[in-house]
Design a protein around this motif. Structure first.
Motif, PDB file in Angstrom:
ATOM      1  N   SER A   4     -21.384  68.126-141.644  1.00  0.00           N
ATOM      2  CA  SER A   4     -21.059  68.954-140.497  1.00  0.00           C
ATOM      3  C   SER A   4     -22.384  70.259-140.598  1.00  0.00           C
ATOM      4  O   SER A   4     -22.827  70.309-141.783  1.00  0.00           O
ATOM      5  CB  SER A   4     -19.929  69.797-140.687  1.00  0.00           C
ATOM      6  OG  SER A   4     -19.827  70.767-139.566  1.00  0.00           O
ATOM      7  N   HIS A   6     -21.795  73.139-139.934  1.00  0.00           N
ATOM      8  CA  HIS A   6     -21.054  74.017-140.280  1.00  0.00           C
ATOM      9  C   HIS A   6     -20.771  74.058-141.923  1.00  0.00           C
ATOM     10  O   HIS A   6     -20.935  73.419-142.468  1.00  0.00           O
ATOM     11  CB  HIS A   6     -19.510  74.149-139.671  1.00  0.00           C
ATOM     12  CG  HIS A   6     -19.647  74.152-138.090  1.00  0.00           C
ATOM     13  ND1 HIS A   6     -19.981  75.299-137.267  1.00  0.00           N
ATOM     14  CD2 HIS A   6     -19.737  73.212-137.061  1.00  0.00           C
ATOM     15  CE1 HIS A   6     -19.941  75.035-136.193  1.00  0.00           C
ATOM     16  NE2 HIS A   6     -20.010  73.585-135.865  1.00  0.00           N
ATOM     17  N   TYR A   7     -20.314  75.583-142.112  1.00  0.00           N
ATOM     18  CA  TYR A   7     -20.065  75.827-143.608  1.00  0.00           C
ATOM     19  C   TYR A   7     -21.347  75.797-144.596  1.00  0.00           C
ATOM     20  O   TYR A   7     -21.081  75.239-145.547  1.00  0.00           O
ATOM     21  CB  TYR A   7     -18.872  75.174-143.872  1.00  0.00           C
ATOM     22  CG  TYR A   7     -17.540  75.325-143.450  1.00  0.00           C
ATOM     23  CD1 TYR A   7     -16.791  76.384-143.348  1.00  0.00           C
ATOM     24  CD2 TYR A   7     -17.331  74.405-142.435  1.00  0.00           C
ATOM     25  CE1 TYR A   7     -15.827  76.551-142.766  1.00  0.00           C
ATOM     26  CE2 TYR A   7     -16.177  74.513-141.350  1.00  0.00           C
ATOM     27  CZ  TYR A   7     -15.230  75.699-141.587  1.00  0.00           C
ATOM     28  OH  TYR A   7     -14.263  75.687-140.932  1.00  0.00           O
ATOM     29  N   GLY A  14     -22.780  80.423-141.683  1.00  0.00           N
ATOM     30  CA  GLY A  14     -21.882  79.619-142.815  1.00  0.00           C
ATOM     31  C   GLY A  14     -20.965  80.505-143.708  1.00  0.00           C
ATOM     32  O   GLY A  14     -20.095  80.081-143.912  1.00  0.00           O
ATOM     33  N   GLU A  17     -18.129  81.559-141.491  1.00  0.00           N
ATOM     34  CA  GLU A  17     -17.218  80.405-141.304  1.00  0.00           C
ATOM     35  C   GLU A  17     -16.339  80.143-142.547  1.00  0.00           C
ATOM     36  O   GLU A  17     -15.144  79.851-142.461  1.00  0.00           O
ATOM     37  CB  GLU A  17     -18.110  79.147-140.964  1.00  0.00           C
ATOM     38  CG  GLU A  17     -18.452  79.124-139.629  1.00  0.00           C
ATOM     39  CD  GLU A  17     -19.522  77.963-139.390  1.00  0.00           C
ATOM     40  OE1 GLU A  17     -19.672  77.694-138.265  1.00  0.00           O
ATOM     41  OE2 GLU A  17     -20.189  77.448-140.338  1.00  0.00           O
ATOM     42  N   TRP A  18     -16.914  80.278-143.917  1.00  0.00           N
ATOM     43  CA  TRP A  18     -16.357  80.270-145.113  1.00  0.00           C
ATOM     44  C   TRP A  18     -15.241  81.443-145.059  1.00  0.00           C
ATOM     45  O   TRP A  18     -14.252  81.115-145.762  1.00  0.00           O
ATOM     46  CB  TRP A  18     -17.133  80.357-146.210  1.00  0.00           C
ATOM     47  CG  TRP A  18     -17.879  78.786-146.640  1.00  0.00           C
ATOM     48  CD1 TRP A  18     -19.017  78.324-146.107  1.00  0.00           C
ATOM     49  CD2 TRP A  18     -16.862  77.889-147.231  1.00  0.00           C
ATOM     50  NE1 TRP A  18     -19.293  77.213-146.970  1.00  0.00           N
ATOM     51  CE2 TRP A  18     -17.757  76.741-147.354  1.00  0.00           C
ATOM     52  CE3 TRP A  18     -15.752  77.857-147.812  1.00  0.00           C
ATOM     53  CZ2 TRP A  18     -17.500  75.417-148.069  1.00  0.00           C
ATOM     54  CZ3 TRP A  18     -15.250  76.648-148.439  1.00  0.00           C
ATOM     55  CH2 TRP A  18     -16.158  75.593-148.664  1.00  0.00           C
ATOM     56  N   ASN A  19     -15.588  82.586-144.613  1.00  0.00           N
ATOM     57  CA  ASN A  19     -14.612  83.574-144.673  1.00  0.00           C
ATOM     58  C   ASN A  19     -13.611  83.511-143.780  1.00  0.00           C
ATOM     59  O   ASN A  19     -12.657  84.449-143.899  1.00  0.00           O
ATOM     60  CB  ASN A  19     -15.570  84.900-144.546  1.00  0.00           C
ATOM     61  CG  ASN A  19     -16.370  85.235-145.680  1.00  0.00           C
ATOM     62  OD1 ASN A  19     -16.077  84.903-146.720  1.00  0.00           O
ATOM     63  ND2 ASN A  19     -17.263  86.087-145.403  1.00  0.00           N
ATOM     64  N   THR A  21     -11.661  80.692-143.366  1.00  0.00           N
ATOM     65  CA  THR A  21     -11.034  79.515-143.810  1.00  0.00           C
ATOM     66  C   THR A  21      -9.563  80.020-144.741  1.00  0.00           C
ATOM     67  O   THR A  21      -8.893  79.092-144.507  1.00  0.00           O
ATOM     68  CB  THR A  21     -11.656  78.669-144.880  1.00  0.00           C
ATOM     69  OG1 THR A  21     -11.826  79.544-146.053  1.00  0.00           O
ATOM     70  CG2 THR A  21     -12.891  78.193-144.348  1.00  0.00           C
ATOM     71  N   ILE A  46      -9.319  76.428-151.757  1.00  0.00           N
ATOM     72  CA  ILE A  46     -10.248  76.789-150.674  1.00  0.00           C
ATOM     73  C   ILE A  46     -11.002  77.841-151.318  1.00  0.00           C
ATOM     74  O   ILE A  46     -12.098  78.156-151.135  1.00  0.00           O
ATOM     75  CB  ILE A  46      -9.866  76.972-149.257  1.00  0.00           C
ATOM     76  CG1 ILE A  46      -9.514  75.825-148.692  1.00  0.00           C
ATOM     77  CG2 ILE A  46     -10.896  77.800-148.492  1.00  0.00           C
ATOM     78  CD1 ILE A  46      -8.438  75.857-147.129  1.00  0.00           C
ATOM     79  N   ASN A  50     -15.162  78.459-152.205  1.00  0.00           N
ATOM     80  CA  ASN A  50     -15.905  79.458-151.654  1.00  0.00           C
ATOM     81  C   ASN A  50     -16.661  80.255-152.865  1.00  0.00           C
ATOM     82  O   ASN A  50     -17.653  80.649-152.667  1.00  0.00           O
ATOM     83  CB  ASN A  50     -15.113  80.323-150.800  1.00  0.00           C
ATOM     84  CG  ASN A  50     -15.931  81.432-149.875  1.00  0.00           C
ATOM     85  OD1 ASN A  50     -17.325  80.993-149.488  1.00  0.00           O
ATOM     86  ND2 ASN A  50     -15.476  82.367-149.624  1.00  0.00           N
ATOM     87  N   ARG A  53     -19.492  78.157-153.791  1.00  0.00           N
ATOM     88  CA  ARG A  53     -20.421  78.144-152.939  1.00  0.00           C
ATOM     89  C   ARG A  53     -21.208  79.384-152.955  1.00  0.00           C
ATOM     90  O   ARG A  53     -22.668  79.477-153.040  1.00  0.00           O
ATOM     91  CB  ARG A  53     -19.774  78.022-151.436  1.00  0.00           C
ATOM     92  CG  ARG A  53     -21.005  78.248-150.439  1.00  0.00           C
ATOM     93  CD  ARG A  53     -20.474  79.055-148.967  1.00  0.00           C
ATOM     94  NE  ARG A  53     -19.565  80.309-149.282  1.00  0.00           N
ATOM     95  CZ  ARG A  53     -20.422  81.474-149.509  1.00  0.00           C
ATOM     96  NH1 ARG A  53     -21.798  81.373-149.370  1.00  0.00           N
ATOM     97  NH2 ARG A  53     -19.845  82.466-149.725  1.00  0.00           N
TER      98      ARG A  53
END
Length: 135
Positions: A4, A6-7, A14, A17-19, A21, A46, A50, A53
């Motif tokens: 994707s 995304h993320y 990104g 988006e992670w924030n 989840t 999750i 993060n 990440r």
């Protein structure tokens, strides 16, 4: 499940988006008459992804050579255990058998509907907040 755009690890979109989840309060739930806090394993996983990440993005941006933090070690080990405990044993074809083994990401995986888990976590958090306000 597919590769994707995304993320992303280090873009503003990104990160945003992670924030999103996790449900409110990071997905903690409160049980019993004392509202003892628990974490649903899925939300813990999750959060750990993060954290990893964020550590990778920071190390890349600052060209750091220091060792990862204790929380990154915890998350890496925790995710390793979760993969082993809940492993998907579906066969995936290998596109490159020599060198870095690259598997074909374009296979159909059926994911579970997590809506109920998120909704119940939100409901539980609302109950916890309302209880605290009354006391």
């Amino acid at each position: 499940m597919e590769n994707s755009v995304h993320y992303a690890i280090d873009t503003a979109l990104g990160i945003s988006e992670w924030n999103t989840t996790l449900p409110s309060n990071g997905g903690l739930i409160y049980l019993g008459k004392d509202f003892r806090p628990f974490s649903i394993s899925m939300f813990h996983q999750i959060r750990c992804l993060n954290i990893i990440r964020e550590a990778v993005a920071t190390r890349n941006a600052q060209r750091l050579t220091t060792k990862p933090t204790v929380i990154v070690h915890h998350c890496t080990n925790y995710l390793r255990q979760m993969v082993l405990c809940r492993a998907n044993t579906r066969l995936e074809s290998v596109r490159r058998p020599v060198g870095p083994h690259v598997t074909n990401p374009y296979v159909t995986h059926t994911c579970k509907d997590w809506t109920v888990v998120y909704n119940e976590a939100e409901r539980n958090y609302d109950t916890f907040i309302n209880r605290r306000i009354k006391n």
